[in-house]
Design a protein around this motif. Structure first.
Motif, PDB file in Angstrom:
ATOM      1  N   TYR A 133       0.977  -1.219  -0.157  1.00 36.97           N
ATOM      2  CA  TYR A 133       0.159  -0.102  -0.011  1.00 36.97           C
ATOM      3  C   TYR A 133       0.814   1.204   0.081  1.00 36.97           C
ATOM      4  N   LYS A 134       0.758   1.922  -1.116  1.00 32.85           N
ATOM      5  CA  LYS A 134       1.494   3.330  -1.194  1.00 32.85           C
ATOM      6  C   LYS A 134       0.769   4.538  -1.725  1.00 32.85           C
ATOM      7  N   PRO A 135      -0.079   4.990  -0.633  1.00 29.55           N
ATOM      8  CA  PRO A 135      -0.934   6.130  -1.062  1.00 29.55           C
ATOM      9  C   PRO A 135      -0.187   7.583  -1.383  1.00 29.55           C
ATOM     10  N   LYS A 169      -2.095   6.349   7.582  1.00 26.05           N
ATOM     11  CA  LYS A 169      -2.864   6.472   9.086  1.00 26.05           C
ATOM     12  C   LYS A 169      -3.968   5.679   9.249  1.00 26.05           C
ATOM     13  N   VAL A 170      -5.128   6.138   8.273  1.00 30.93           N
ATOM     14  CA  VAL A 170      -6.312   5.666   8.296  1.00 30.93           C
ATOM     15  C   VAL A 170      -6.421   4.141   8.223  1.00 30.93           C
ATOM     16  N   TYR A 171      -5.381   3.725   6.951  1.00 32.25           N
ATOM     17  CA  TYR A 171      -5.332   2.136   6.822  1.00 32.25           C
ATOM     18  C   TYR A 171      -4.844   1.407   8.125  1.00 32.25           C
ATOM     19  N   GLN A 172      -4.045   2.092   8.772  1.00 29.92           N
ATOM     20  CA  GLN A 172      -3.316   1.565   9.904  1.00 29.92           C
ATOM     21  C   GLN A 172      -4.085   1.573  11.099  1.00 29.92           C
ATOM     22  N   ASN A 173      -5.064   2.641  11.473  1.00 27.75           N
ATOM     23  CA  ASN A 173      -6.239   2.456  12.360  1.00 27.75           C
ATOM     24  C   ASN A 173      -7.106   1.412  11.887  1.00 27.75           C
ATOM     25  N   ALA A 174      -7.552   1.156  10.780  1.00 26.79           N
ATOM     26  CA  ALA A 174      -8.382  -0.020  10.364  1.00 26.79           C
ATOM     27  C   ALA A 174      -8.165  -1.150  10.680  1.00 26.79           C
ATOM     28  N   ASN A 175      -6.542  -1.137  10.450  1.00 33.48           N
ATOM     29  CA  ASN A 175      -5.720  -2.752  10.868  1.00 33.48           C
ATOM     30  C   ASN A 175      -5.752  -2.918  12.043  1.00 33.48           C
ATOM     31  N   SER A 176      -5.575  -1.950  12.919  1.00 27.19           N
ATOM     32  CA  SER A 176      -5.335  -2.140  14.215  1.00 27.19           C
ATOM     33  C   SER A 176      -6.573  -2.628  14.996  1.00 27.19           C
ATOM     34  N   PHE A 177      -7.798  -1.998  14.686  1.00 26.91           N
ATOM     35  CA  PHE A 177      -8.895  -2.059  15.191  1.00 26.91           C
ATOM     36  C   PHE A 177      -9.422  -3.591  14.754  1.00 26.91           C
ATOM     37  N   HIS A 178      -8.904  -3.763  13.534  1.00 25.12           N
ATOM     38  CA  HIS A 178      -9.569  -5.081  12.851  1.00 25.12           C
ATOM     39  C   HIS A 178      -8.902  -6.065  13.674  1.00 25.12           C
ATOM     40  N   ALA A 222      -9.256   4.817   2.737  1.00 23.53           N
ATOM     41  CA  ALA A 222      -7.802   4.497   2.571  1.00 23.53           C
ATOM     42  C   ALA A 222      -7.404   4.164   1.061  1.00 23.53           C
ATOM     43  N   LEU A 223      -8.216   2.850   0.849  1.00 27.42           N
ATOM     44  CA  LEU A 223      -7.939   2.452  -0.569  1.00 27.42           C
ATOM     45  C   LEU A 223      -8.452   3.387  -1.690  1.00 27.42           C
ATOM     46  N   SER A 224      -9.387   4.077  -1.679  1.00 30.73           N
ATOM     47  CA  SER A 224      -9.922   4.859  -2.519  1.00 30.73           C
ATOM     48  C   SER A 224      -9.194   6.356  -2.399  1.00 30.73           C
ATOM     49  N   GLN A 225      -8.692   6.565  -1.337  1.00 27.72           N
ATOM     50  CA  GLN A 225      -8.049   7.910  -0.831  1.00 27.72           C
ATOM     51  C   GLN A 225      -9.223   8.988  -1.137  1.00 27.72           C
ATOM     52  N   ASP A 226     -10.402   8.396  -0.514  1.00 24.77           N
ATOM     53  CA  ASP A 226     -11.641   9.376  -0.669  1.00 24.77           C
ATOM     54  C   ASP A 226     -12.227   9.351   0.951  1.00 24.77           C
TER      55      ASP A 226
END
Length: 111
Positions: free
Chosen positions: A26-28, A35-44, A82-86
């Motif tokens: 993942y390279k936004p 950070k959004v992606y990391q938060n999603a993953n930590s909570f997941h 995060a993935l859509s950057q929207d």
């Protein structure tokens, strides 16, 4: 065997897979979304463990359902943003977060 063990296993495995993608693929363009992606993953990952704990409570379907739906809504929405950057794709994160708070409170009340 409780269905919640299976749900937790699939959720945990997908969280580890998402972590690997986040770390290596993942390279936004905007670092905010990292950070959004990391938060999603930590909570997941954290809440995958809690789904697995549901069968040990007096009300496993309530606890498991709340943790599973909260995780899907919160992490799913954050992953989508995060993935859509929207940021618009993260609009369900507050609903998921509120559901996770309610799940923790239900754990306290019903465990």
């Amino acid at each position: 065997m409780s269905i919640w063990y299976k749900v937790a296993g699939v959720s945990g495995a997908s969280a580890v897979g998402a972590a690997a993608y986040g770390a290596h693929g993942y390279k936004p363009e905007d670092p905010y979304y990292t950070k959004v992606y990391q938060n999603a993953n930590s909570f997941h990952l954290l809440h995958s463990v809690m789904i697995g704990m549901a069968p040990l409570t007096r009300r496993p379907n309530v606890i498991g359902g709340m943790f599973a739906s909260g995780t899907a809504l919160f992490s799913g929405s954050c992953y989508a943003a995060a993935l859509s950057q929207d940021k618009a794709n993260g609009k369900l994160a507050p609903v998921g977060g509120s559901t996770l708070i309610a799940a923790w409170l239900a754990l306290a009340a019903l465990a």
